[in-house]
Design an enzyme around this catalytic site. Structure first.
Site, PDB file in Angstrom:
ATOM      1  N   ARG A   1      55.045  28.147  25.141  1.00 51.64           N
ATOM      2  CA  ARG A   1      55.927  28.635  24.322  1.00 51.64           C
ATOM      3  C   ARG A   1      55.562  30.192  24.211  1.00 51.64           C
ATOM      4  O   ARG A   1      54.430  30.723  24.645  1.00 51.64           O
ATOM      5  CB  ARG A   1      55.743  28.193  22.976  1.00 51.64           C
ATOM      6  CG  ARG A   1      54.528  27.912  22.214  1.00 51.64           C
ATOM      7  CD  ARG A   1      54.668  27.893  20.839  1.00 51.64           C
ATOM      8  NE  ARG A   1      55.104  29.417  20.306  1.00 51.64           N
ATOM      9  CZ  ARG A   1      54.173  30.280  20.357  1.00 51.64           C
ATOM     10  NH1 ARG A   1      52.959  30.174  20.580  1.00 51.64           N
ATOM     11  NH2 ARG A   1      54.707  31.637  19.942  1.00 51.64           N
TER      12      ARG A   1
ATOM     13  N   ALA B   1      57.677  33.984  23.951  1.00 57.01           N
ATOM     14  CA  ALA B   1      58.809  34.568  25.006  1.00 57.01           C
ATOM     15  C   ALA B   1      58.220  35.335  26.147  1.00 57.01           C
ATOM     16  O   ALA B   1      58.803  34.878  27.204  1.00 57.01           O
ATOM     17  CB  ALA B   1      59.537  35.506  24.321  1.00 57.01           C
ATOM     18  N   GLY B   2      57.039  35.656  26.178  1.00 57.69           N
ATOM     19  CA  GLY B   2      56.212  36.377  27.532  1.00 57.69           C
ATOM     20  C   GLY B   2      55.920  35.243  28.317  1.00 57.69           C
ATOM     21  O   GLY B   2      56.137  35.192  29.234  1.00 57.69           O
TER      22      GLY B   2
ATOM     23  N   ARG C   1      65.223  26.742  27.551  1.00 61.08           N
ATOM     24  CA  ARG C   1      65.397  27.197  26.230  1.00 61.08           C
ATOM     25  C   ARG C   1      66.369  28.220  26.145  1.00 61.08           C
ATOM     26  O   ARG C   1      66.341  29.355  26.834  1.00 61.08           O
ATOM     27  CB  ARG C   1      63.974  27.916  25.610  1.00 61.08           C
ATOM     28  CG  ARG C   1      63.051  27.070  25.410  1.00 61.08           C
ATOM     29  CD  ARG C   1      61.682  27.195  24.550  1.00 61.08           C
ATOM     30  NE  ARG C   1      62.268  27.256  23.247  1.00 61.08           N
ATOM     31  CZ  ARG C   1      61.436  27.928  22.136  1.00 61.08           C
ATOM     32  NH1 ARG C   1      60.408  28.353  22.509  1.00 61.08           N
ATOM     33  NH2 ARG C   1      61.636  27.792  20.995  1.00 61.08           N
TER      34      ARG C   1
ATOM     35  N   CYS D   1      54.935  34.295  12.966  1.00 63.11           N
ATOM     36  CA  CYS D   1      55.107  33.354  13.907  1.00 63.11           C
ATOM     37  C   CYS D   1      53.819  33.765  15.008  1.00 63.11           C
ATOM     38  O   CYS D   1      52.534  34.030  14.436  1.00 63.11           O
ATOM     39  CB  CYS D   1      56.323  33.346  14.862  1.00 63.11           C
ATOM     40  SG  CYS D   1      56.318  32.099  15.841  1.00 63.11           S
TER      41      CYS D   1
ATOM     42  N   ASP E   1      62.471  37.575  20.992  1.00 60.44           N
ATOM     43  CA  ASP E   1      62.599  36.923  21.945  1.00 60.44           C
ATOM     44  C   ASP E   1      63.574  37.500  22.852  1.00 60.44           C
ATOM     45  O   ASP E   1      63.698  37.359  24.116  1.00 60.44           O
ATOM     46  CB  ASP E   1      63.055  35.380  21.344  1.00 60.44           C
ATOM     47  CG  ASP E   1      61.854  34.538  20.896  1.00 60.44           C
ATOM     48  OD1 ASP E   1      61.387  34.954  19.633  1.00 60.44           O
ATOM     49  OD2 ASP E   1      61.392  33.829  21.630  1.00 60.44           O
TER      50      ASP E   1
ATOM     51  N   ASN F   1      64.222  36.934  16.878  1.00 57.65           N
ATOM     52  CA  ASN F   1      63.094  36.445  16.858  1.00 57.65           C
ATOM     53  C   ASN F   1      62.827  35.250  15.986  1.00 57.65           C
ATOM     54  O   ASN F   1      63.997  34.693  15.472  1.00 57.65           O
ATOM     55  CB  ASN F   1      62.132  37.518  16.255  1.00 57.65           C
ATOM     56  CG  ASN F   1      60.673  37.258  16.741  1.00 57.65           C
ATOM     57  OD1 ASN F   1      60.310  37.032  17.695  1.00 57.65           O
ATOM     58  ND2 ASN F   1      59.871  37.429  15.426  1.00 57.65           N
TER      59      ASN F   1
HETATM   60  P1  RI2 Z   1      55.317  37.049  22.579  1.00 65.07           P
HETATM   61  C1  RI2 Z   1      58.157  33.264  20.223  1.00 65.07           C
HETATM   62  O1  RI2 Z   1      59.014  32.192  20.228  1.00 65.07           O
HETATM   63  C2  RI2 Z   1      58.083  33.921  18.737  1.00 65.07           C
HETATM   64  O2  RI2 Z   1      59.401  33.985  18.177  1.00 65.07           O
HETATM   65  C3  RI2 Z   1      57.486  35.059  19.087  1.00 65.07           C
HETATM   66  O3  RI2 Z   1      57.663  36.279  17.939  1.00 65.07           O
HETATM   67  C4  RI2 Z   1      58.277  35.482  20.347  1.00 65.07           C
HETATM   68  O4  RI2 Z   1      58.263  34.155  20.959  1.00 65.07           O
HETATM   69  C5  RI2 Z   1      57.558  36.715  21.230  1.00 65.07           C
HETATM   70  O5  RI2 Z   1      56.420  36.179  21.649  1.00 65.07           O
HETATM   71  P2  RI2 Z   1      58.608  30.471  20.308  1.00 65.07           P
HETATM   72  O6  RI2 Z   1      58.539  30.277  21.826  1.00 65.07           O
HETATM   73  O7  RI2 Z   1      56.287  37.223  24.028  1.00 65.07           O
HETATM   74  O8  RI2 Z   1      57.562  30.237  19.571  1.00 65.07           O
HETATM   75  O9  RI2 Z   1      55.386  38.201  22.153  1.00 65.07           O
HETATM   76  O10 RI2 Z   1      59.714  29.769  19.937  1.00 65.07           O
HETATM   77  O11 RI2 Z   1      54.169  36.253  22.926  1.00 65.07           O
END
Ligand code: RI2
Length: 306
Positions: A16, A18-19, A59, A125, A194, A204
């Site tokens: 999990r 987004a990156g 997703r 988060c 996201d 987000n």
């Molecule tokens: P980075 C996450 O989504 C959160 O919403 C977080 O703010 C966003 O991805 C960006 O995360 P999830 O996968 O790419 O927990 O900055 O639903 O790590």
């Protein structure tokens, strides 16, 4: 991992952020290309396109996933040889992964300049881009403090506070409903994204817009940290971002409630640009209203309208 396994791990949130889902998807599509043992260009293209569909469906909200797969498959239609196509996908995917990891580091360096010594930073988060900014400021000796939200239902805030505690950043965990209460002592809010839409709205983790509203009310700057591949070309031609709704069982077990009770479990929300002070990207700090320009520069108009 096989591509389907990666897609399932993304769906179940084992992978999990987004990156991270973007980098995993790029690696999965690369392996999908490299593991093809046939000799038919058309067959390989079909296999890659099928992989693309499976990964993107895992997703629906984070555009980073789609942008990563598209970047990895760029130019395959112009190649007529299996070996060449495999090499192209592998080098595209590697370049994407490298660029994505570097971007998080650069965002940390740029964003840390916006944090002053002794400030109290709120985050929501678990965003690696936002954490990169916070940790960079901390390692620069700015003696900051962090307030992190729990982020129900998955409680990714626990990952955030563990990570910060391991880096010796003073950190306090609060429940999501304590955001407005805590805002009175906060100097800046730093969160991830996201998906960023062409009008500057930021999608987000659910609750982000509440942090933005509370920050706006308290006159606290609200800063988004996001790599440029989180900007969505589709939103330029009017497509809306689909907000993922996950299983009700993530909120409460069926036996805890009367069967007549309905549960909604939206995973993300949209923060309008008027509540966002700036977006820190690897190409610099921009206004949310500059999102369209970032999209055109990053993806090109042909890509947008293809
Ligand atoms: P980075 C996450 O989504 C959160 O919403 C977080 O703010 C966003 O991805 C960006 O995360 P999830 O996968 O790419 O927990 O900055 O639903 O790590």
């Amino acid at each position: 991992m096989e591509l389907e396994q990666v897609a399932n791990a993304i769906k179940s949130m084992e992978i999990r952020g987004a990156g991270r889902i973007a980098r995993s998807a790029a690696e999965a599509i690369k392996q999908q290309a490299l593991s093809y043992s046939g000799n038919e260009v058309e067959e390989l293209i079909e296999r890659l396109q099928e992989g693309e569909r499976i990964l993107i469906a895992s997703r629906p909200t984070a555009v980073s996933l789609e942008n990563a797969v598209r970047a990895s498959l760029k130019g395959i239609q112009e190649v007529n040889d299996v070996r060449e196509m495999k090499d192209l996908v592998a080098s595209n995917a590697d370049a994407f992964i490298r660029r994505s990891s570097n971007a998080v580091q650069i965002i940390g360096e740029i964003g840390a300049r916006r944090i002053r010594a002794g400030q109290k930073v709120m985050t929501h988060c678990n965003s690696s881009a936002a954490l990169s900014v916070i940790k960079t400021a901390h390692f620069q000796g700015k003696k900051i403090e962090v307030v992190a939200t729990e982020s129900r239902p998955w409680r990714q805030g626990l990952l955030t506070v563990r990570d910060l505690a391991a880096a010796n950043v003073p950190v306090t965990l609060i429940v999501d409903s304590a955001v407005r209460w805590a805002m009175k002592d906060v100097d800046v809010v730093v969160a991830g994204a996201d998906t960023i839409c062409s009008n500057g709205a930021v999608i987000n983790k659910i609750g982000t817009s509440q942090l933005a509203l509370a920050a706006h009310e308290a006159n606290v700057p609200f800063v988004i940290c996001a790599e440029t591949y989180k900007f969505s070309p589709r939103t330029v031609y009017g497509e809306l971002v689909e907000i993922e709704e996950r299983d009700p069982s993530e909120i409460a077990r069926a036996e805890e409630l009367p069967s007549s009770v309905k549960i909604r479990n939206p995973v993300f929300d949209a923060t309008p640009p008027e509540y966002i002070d700036s977006i820190v990207t690897e190409v610099g700090v921009i206004s949310p209203y500059a999102a369209y320009e970032v999209i055109v520069k990053e993806f090109g108009l042909e890509h947008i309208f293809e």
